[in-house]
Design a protein around this motif. Structure first.
Motif, PDB file in Angstrom:
ATOM      1  N   HIS A 105      10.274   4.551  -7.523  1.00 15.55           N
ATOM      2  CA  HIS A 105       9.057   5.188  -7.478  1.00 15.55           C
ATOM      3  C   HIS A 105       8.223   5.668  -6.478  1.00 15.55           C
ATOM      4  N   GLN A 106       8.625   5.554  -5.260  1.00 11.16           N
ATOM      5  CA  GLN A 106       7.887   5.827  -4.224  1.00 11.16           C
ATOM      6  C   GLN A 106       7.712   7.433  -4.411  1.00 11.16           C
ATOM      7  N   ASP A 107       6.615   8.139  -3.978  1.00 14.38           N
ATOM      8  CA  ASP A 107       6.762   9.695  -4.046  1.00 14.38           C
ATOM      9  C   ASP A 107       7.352  10.273  -2.536  1.00 14.38           C
ATOM     10  N   ALA A 108       8.671  10.408  -2.817  1.00 11.22           N
ATOM     11  CA  ALA A 108       9.525  11.191  -1.779  1.00 11.22           C
ATOM     12  C   ALA A 108      10.388  12.227  -2.185  1.00 11.22           C
ATOM     13  N   VAL A 109      10.735  12.992  -0.859  1.00  7.16           N
ATOM     14  CA  VAL A 109      11.642  14.068  -1.084  1.00  7.16           C
ATOM     15  C   VAL A 109      12.711  13.654  -1.953  1.00  7.16           C
ATOM     16  N   GLY A 110      13.063  14.612  -2.831  1.00  3.58           N
ATOM     17  CA  GLY A 110      14.487  14.312  -3.627  1.00  3.58           C
ATOM     18  C   GLY A 110      14.225  13.410  -4.779  1.00  3.58           C
ATOM     19  N   VAL A 111      13.076  13.079  -5.161  1.00  4.30           N
ATOM     20  CA  VAL A 111      12.564  12.240  -6.564  1.00  4.30           C
ATOM     21  C   VAL A 111      12.473  13.433  -7.682  1.00  4.30           C
ATOM     22  N   PRO A 112      13.124  13.435  -8.469  1.00  9.60           N
ATOM     23  CA  PRO A 112      12.791  14.520  -9.546  1.00  9.60           C
ATOM     24  C   PRO A 112      11.508  14.662  -9.900  1.00  9.60           C
ATOM     25  N   SER A 113      11.015  15.628 -10.123  1.00  6.20           N
ATOM     26  CA  SER A 113       9.663  16.352 -10.276  1.00  6.20           C
ATOM     27  C   SER A 113       9.012  15.412 -11.550  1.00  6.20           C
ATOM     28  N   GLY A 114       9.939  15.032 -12.669  1.00  8.53           N
ATOM     29  CA  GLY A 114       9.240  14.714 -13.937  1.00  8.53           C
ATOM     30  C   GLY A 114       9.451  13.045 -14.071  1.00  8.53           C
ATOM     31  N   PHE A 115       9.896  12.577 -12.818  1.00  6.84           N
ATOM     32  CA  PHE A 115      10.013  11.201 -12.539  1.00  6.84           C
ATOM     33  C   PHE A 115       8.849  10.182 -12.390  1.00  6.84           C
ATOM     34  N   LYS A 116       8.438   9.436 -12.782  1.00 10.88           N
ATOM     35  CA  LYS A 116       7.209   8.652 -12.483  1.00 10.88           C
ATOM     36  C   LYS A 116       7.165   8.054 -11.099  1.00 10.88           C
ATOM     37  N   LYS A 117       6.582   8.752 -10.379  1.00 12.70           N
ATOM     38  CA  LYS A 117       6.234   8.356  -8.857  1.00 12.70           C
ATOM     39  C   LYS A 117       4.796   8.298  -8.270  1.00 12.70           C
ATOM     40  N   ILE A 118       4.741   7.313  -7.347  1.00 14.50           N
ATOM     41  CA  ILE A 118       3.315   7.106  -6.842  1.00 14.50           C
ATOM     42  C   ILE A 118       3.150   7.399  -5.489  1.00 14.50           C
ATOM     43  N   GLN A 119       2.005   7.424  -5.055  1.00 15.44           N
ATOM     44  CA  GLN A 119       1.470   7.133  -3.757  1.00 15.44           C
ATOM     45  C   GLN A 119       1.132   6.017  -3.494  1.00 15.44           C
ATOM     46  N   VAL A 120       1.909   5.193  -2.865  1.00 18.35           N
ATOM     47  CA  VAL A 120       1.740   3.507  -2.991  1.00 18.35           C
ATOM     48  C   VAL A 120       0.143   3.007  -2.738  1.00 18.35           C
ATOM     49  N   LYS A 121      -0.479   3.658  -1.439  1.00 16.23           N
ATOM     50  CA  LYS A 121      -1.600   3.000  -1.047  1.00 16.23           C
ATOM     51  C   LYS A 121      -2.711   3.576  -2.041  1.00 16.23           C
ATOM     52  N   VAL A 122      -2.675   4.838  -2.612  1.00 13.58           N
ATOM     53  CA  VAL A 122      -3.691   5.312  -3.445  1.00 13.58           C
ATOM     54  C   VAL A 122      -3.513   4.789  -4.720  1.00 13.58           C
ATOM     55  N   HIS A 123      -2.549   4.715  -5.433  1.00 10.72           N
ATOM     56  CA  HIS A 123      -2.118   3.876  -6.556  1.00 10.72           C
ATOM     57  C   HIS A 123      -2.761   2.735  -6.806  1.00 10.72           C
ATOM     58  N   LEU A 124      -2.601   1.621  -5.598  1.00 13.87           N
ATOM     59  CA  LEU A 124      -2.892   0.439  -5.557  1.00 13.87           C
ATOM     60  C   LEU A 124      -4.224   0.175  -5.411  1.00 13.87           C
ATOM     61  N   GLU A 125      -5.181   1.089  -4.638  1.00 17.60           N
ATOM     62  CA  GLU A 125      -6.291   1.205  -4.558  1.00 17.60           C
ATOM     63  C   GLU A 125      -7.239   1.621  -5.951  1.00 17.60           C
ATOM     64  N   GLU A 126      -6.435   2.666  -6.344  1.00 20.50           N
ATOM     65  CA  GLU A 126      -7.148   3.257  -7.723  1.00 20.50           C
ATOM     66  C   GLU A 126      -7.201   2.165  -8.949  1.00 20.50           C
ATOM     67  N   MET A 127      -6.080   1.333  -8.764  1.00 25.20           N
ATOM     68  CA  MET A 127      -5.987   0.280  -9.896  1.00 25.20           C
ATOM     69  C   MET A 127      -6.615  -1.088  -9.374  1.00 25.20           C
ATOM     70  N   GLY A 128      -7.160  -0.990  -8.268  1.00 30.27           N
ATOM     71  CA  GLY A 128      -7.807  -2.403  -7.882  1.00 30.27           C
ATOM     72  C   GLY A 128      -6.818  -3.513  -7.569  1.00 30.27           C
ATOM     73  N   ALA A 129      -5.643  -3.354  -7.039  1.00 28.72           N
ATOM     74  CA  ALA A 129      -5.035  -4.431  -6.670  1.00 28.72           C
ATOM     75  C   ALA A 129      -5.549  -5.566  -5.971  1.00 28.72           C
ATOM     76  N   SER A 130      -5.440  -6.635  -5.996  1.00 25.91           N
ATOM     77  CA  SER A 130      -6.116  -7.810  -5.258  1.00 25.91           C
ATOM     78  C   SER A 130      -5.581  -7.920  -3.931  1.00 25.91           C
ATOM     79  N   ASP A 131      -4.242  -7.527  -3.584  1.00 26.58           N
ATOM     80  CA  ASP A 131      -3.718  -7.882  -2.542  1.00 26.58           C
ATOM     81  C   ASP A 131      -2.806  -6.604  -2.289  1.00 26.58           C
ATOM     82  N   ASP A 148      -1.086  -5.212  -0.034  1.00 24.55           N
ATOM     83  CA  ASP A 148       0.164  -5.561   0.899  1.00 24.55           C
ATOM     84  C   ASP A 148       0.934  -6.651   0.561  1.00 24.55           C
ATOM     85  N   SER A 149       0.674  -7.258  -0.399  1.00 21.53           N
ATOM     86  CA  SER A 149       1.444  -8.262  -1.290  1.00 21.53           C
ATOM     87  C   SER A 149       2.916  -7.871  -1.786  1.00 21.53           C
ATOM     88  N   PRO A 150       3.939  -8.455  -1.603  1.00 14.64           N
ATOM     89  CA  PRO A 150       5.057  -8.038  -2.237  1.00 14.64           C
ATOM     90  C   PRO A 150       5.156  -7.823  -3.679  1.00 14.64           C
TER      91      PRO A 150
END
Length: 186
Positions: A142-168, A170-172
């Motif tokens: 799901h990481q937004d990267a080159v080669g991932v099909p356009s219709g596939f659910k992908k995220i920009q990790v840092k932006v997504h976690l900040e928008e969703m209000g992740a408590s940590d 950097d946590s695995p």
């Protein structure tokens, strides 16, 4: 001295070079003919017979149905979710030994089935079966990267976690604050 004799005498190094090139080229084609499989190139840039060879090999990965014979609850969790099409081994490993022990346990009650190990974080792990709640597993698809099909659910990790209000962020286990592994709905 005749011109031809002078030419041949003075161009000896060129004749030697020409001989080396022709001999090397001939050797290349002879060796290539021995190394290239007979069906290479018949239907594209690969050996056509490889498809049948691969089909004849025993499967090294278990089919989801084999896993779901014992883990019906996972089938229920995955039903209708976006992860319904994801094969079990993609996130949990091959499970060959685990399946063999489970089948033995059905024949010999009391046989212990070892639980899945914790994932060691290595995508080339030698673990037979593992449980993972590590965002690296999620991001492998799901990481937004080159080669991932356009219709596939992908995220920009840092932006997504900040928008969703992740408590940590950097946590695995950050993905699992909102998502479940088998059913992705938050």
């Amino acid at each position: 001295m005749p011109r031809l004799t002078v030419f041949l005498r003075d161009s000896g190094h060129l004749w030697l070079l020409l001989f080396v090139i022709l001999a090397g080229g001939g050797a290349f084609f002879l060796i290539r003919a021995q190394l290239v499989p007979a069906t290479y190139g018949d239907t594209g840039a690969y050996r056509a017979a490889a498809l049948q060879d691969n089909a004849n090999r025993p499967a090294i990965w278990s089919k989801d149905q084999t896993c779901l014979e014992c883990h019906q609850n996972v089938a229920e969790e995955r039903h209708g979710s976006l992860h319904e099409a994801v094969r079990c081994f993609h996130c949990h490993g091959v499970g060959t030994e685990h399946i063999a022990q489970a089948r033995l346990a059905t024949q010999k009650p009391g046989t212990s089935i070892p639980p899945a190990a914790a994932w060691d974080g290595d995508f080339f792990t030698k673990l037979d079966l593992y449980v993972t709640q590590d965002r690296k597993t999620c991001l492998s698809c799901h990481q937004d990267a080159v080669g991932v099909p356009s219709g596939f659910k992908k995220i920009q990790v840092k932006v997504h976690l900040e928008e969703m209000g992740a408590s940590d962020p950097d946590s695995p286990e950050s993905c699992f604050e909102c998502h479940k592994g088998h059913n992705t709905a938050p």
